[in-house]
Design an enzyme around this catalytic site. Structure first.
Site, PDB file in Angstrom:
ATOM      1  CE  LYS A  87      22.520   1.315 -34.986  1.00 37.17           C
ATOM      2  NZ  LYS A  87      21.848   1.852 -35.939  1.00 37.17           N
ATOM      3  CB  THR A  88      26.660  -3.579 -38.169  1.00 30.24           C
ATOM      4  OG1 THR A  88      25.479  -3.738 -37.270  1.00 30.24           O
ATOM      5  CG2 THR A  88      27.395  -5.077 -37.997  1.00 30.24           C
ATOM      6  CG  ASP A 132      22.679  -4.827 -33.712  1.00 31.36           C
ATOM      7  OD1 ASP A 132      22.573  -3.494 -33.313  1.00 31.36           O
ATOM      8  OD2 ASP A 132      22.306  -5.127 -34.759  1.00 31.36           O
ATOM      9  CB  THR A 181      17.433   1.691 -33.224  1.00 30.53           C
ATOM     10  OG1 THR A 181      16.680   0.706 -32.333  1.00 30.53           O
ATOM     11  CG2 THR A 181      18.170   0.985 -34.152  1.00 30.53           C
ATOM     12  NE  ARG A 240      20.773  -2.455 -43.446  1.00 31.96           N
ATOM     13  CZ  ARG A 240      20.727  -2.566 -42.219  1.00 31.96           C
ATOM     14  NH1 ARG A 240      19.643  -2.224 -41.343  1.00 31.96           N
ATOM     15  NH2 ARG A 240      21.990  -2.953 -41.319  1.00 31.96           N
TER      16      ARG A 240
END
Length: 368
Positions: A87-88, A132, A181, A240
């Site tokens: 997302k980032t 965020d 999230t 990640r």
């Protein structure tokens, strides 16, 4: 009271405690300090480099191209999905594709409407504001954001009490990219103000292999197809985690071998770090082992299971359970947690013949 009921205060604590515990795990999806530094070097710079999420990439590409052709700012974008899915990275790509600067902040950092007003009033025309964990923003700031997103204007309150005055402040057009999230916690008025909404899915193993090969090149790590496949299969569908496992396997290959990551080296390295072939770590296996060996597969209440594992309730619920449920190894039922047949098979255990609970934790009529 249901065994697994959680009050409002406990839910907030669980979310925070779960995030902290996840950041400490090798297979945790929350970024720690090392991840943040490495991810900055590994992030793709444009949509062409971004691996995975084909539908989101296609839709977002259309949104950005149309905005560029009109010479306008892009619509506000909401990205939802589990941590570690990109997302980032996508927010930075949006800014790069639009040729605009990006401002990064988070919901927990905005506790007052004044905090948000200070950020909004300093934005340049066309700038991208990445927010965020937008669902954790305070309610007063959230209500101010409604007007800013829709009318590019905020009302700044000067003074207190009957003498307070609202001063309208015009804002330059900007693009808000919100990431969450837990999309269900966003109020409908906020969700409706986003022109484009996308949900990030977990990655397939083939997509993670492509991520790993790209990361290996950038990190100057030698890996073959089988080595990348072995790591991808244990990465829980999350880039990640894949990149984190790659760095740990790289260390093992450097110290114990010739530095080349093969399938055998990857297996040996991840055995040292207690990550099995399905991506389960020590905590996951402890939860399953306790559920199977101590409670015959359940059903058992969450608090009881947490005590048996020796962990906090929120750690089991927020850190271990989501992946176990997604993998079909554990089920949440009104009567408690229940192991599925796949859990017995994964730990090479045989279900007791006397167990009457089926995989959903339900029993037959009259308890038969």
């Amino acid at each position: 009271m249901n065994w697994d009921d959680t009050g409002p205060d406990e839910s907030a604590t669980a979310t925070t405690g779960g995030a902290e515990a996840s950041a400490e795990r090798l297979v945790g999806s929350v970024a720690d300090g090392e991840d943040t530094a490495v991810e900055a070097a590994l992030r793709p710079k444009d949509l062409g480099e971004f691996v995975g999420q084909p539908k989101v990439r296609e839709q977002l590409d259309l949104v950005l191209r149309a905005a560029r052709q009109r010479g306008a700012t892009a619509d506000h974008v909401l990205l939802s999905g589990a941590p570690g899915l990109g997302k980032t990275t996508l927010s930075m790509i949006i800014a790069a594709e639009m040729g605009a600067p990006i401002r990064i902040t988070s919901g927990p950092a905005i506790q007052h409407a004044g905090d948000l007003a200070a950020i909004l009033s300093s934005l340049q025309e066309g700038e991208v504001l990445f927010l965020d964990e937008i669902h954790r923003m305070s309610r007063p700031a959230e209500e101010m954001l409604y007007m800013a997103m829709e009318d590019f204007r905020v009302d700044v309150i000067v003074g207190k009490g009957p003498g307070a005055t609202a001063i309208p402040l015009e804002l330059p057009p900007f693009t808000l990219v919100g990431a969450t999230t837990r999309a269900g916690l966003l109020p409908p008025p906020l969700r409706d103000r986003f022109g484009f909404t996308a949900h990030m899915e977990f990655y397939e193993a083939e997509e993670l292999e492509r991520v790993l090969h790209r990361s290996a090149r950038l990190l100057d790590v030698s890996t073959d197809e089988a080595g990348a496949r072995e790591i991808a299969g244990r990465s829980r569908g999350t880039p990640r985690i894949a990149n984190r496992l790659l760095r740990r396997v790289r260390d093992y290959a450097q110290v114990k071998s010739d530095g080349v990551i093969t399938s055998e080296i990857a297996r040996q390295a991840l055995a040292v770090y207690e990550v099995d072939e399905r991506g389960l770590d020590r905590l996951d296996r402890a939860v399953l082992s306790s559920l199977l060996k101590l409670f015959n597969g359940g059903p058992v209440g969450l608090s009881t299971l947490a005590v048996a594992v020796g962990e906090e309730r929120e750690t089991v619920e927020e850190v271990a359970e989501p992946f176990l449920v997604r993998e079909g190894l554990l089920a949440r039922t009104p009567r408690g947690r229940v192991a599925t047949p796949a859990a017995w098979a994964h730990l090479n255990l045989t279900p007791p013949a006397s167990s009457r609970a089926n995989s959903t934790g339900q029993t037959g009529l009259f308890g038969m």
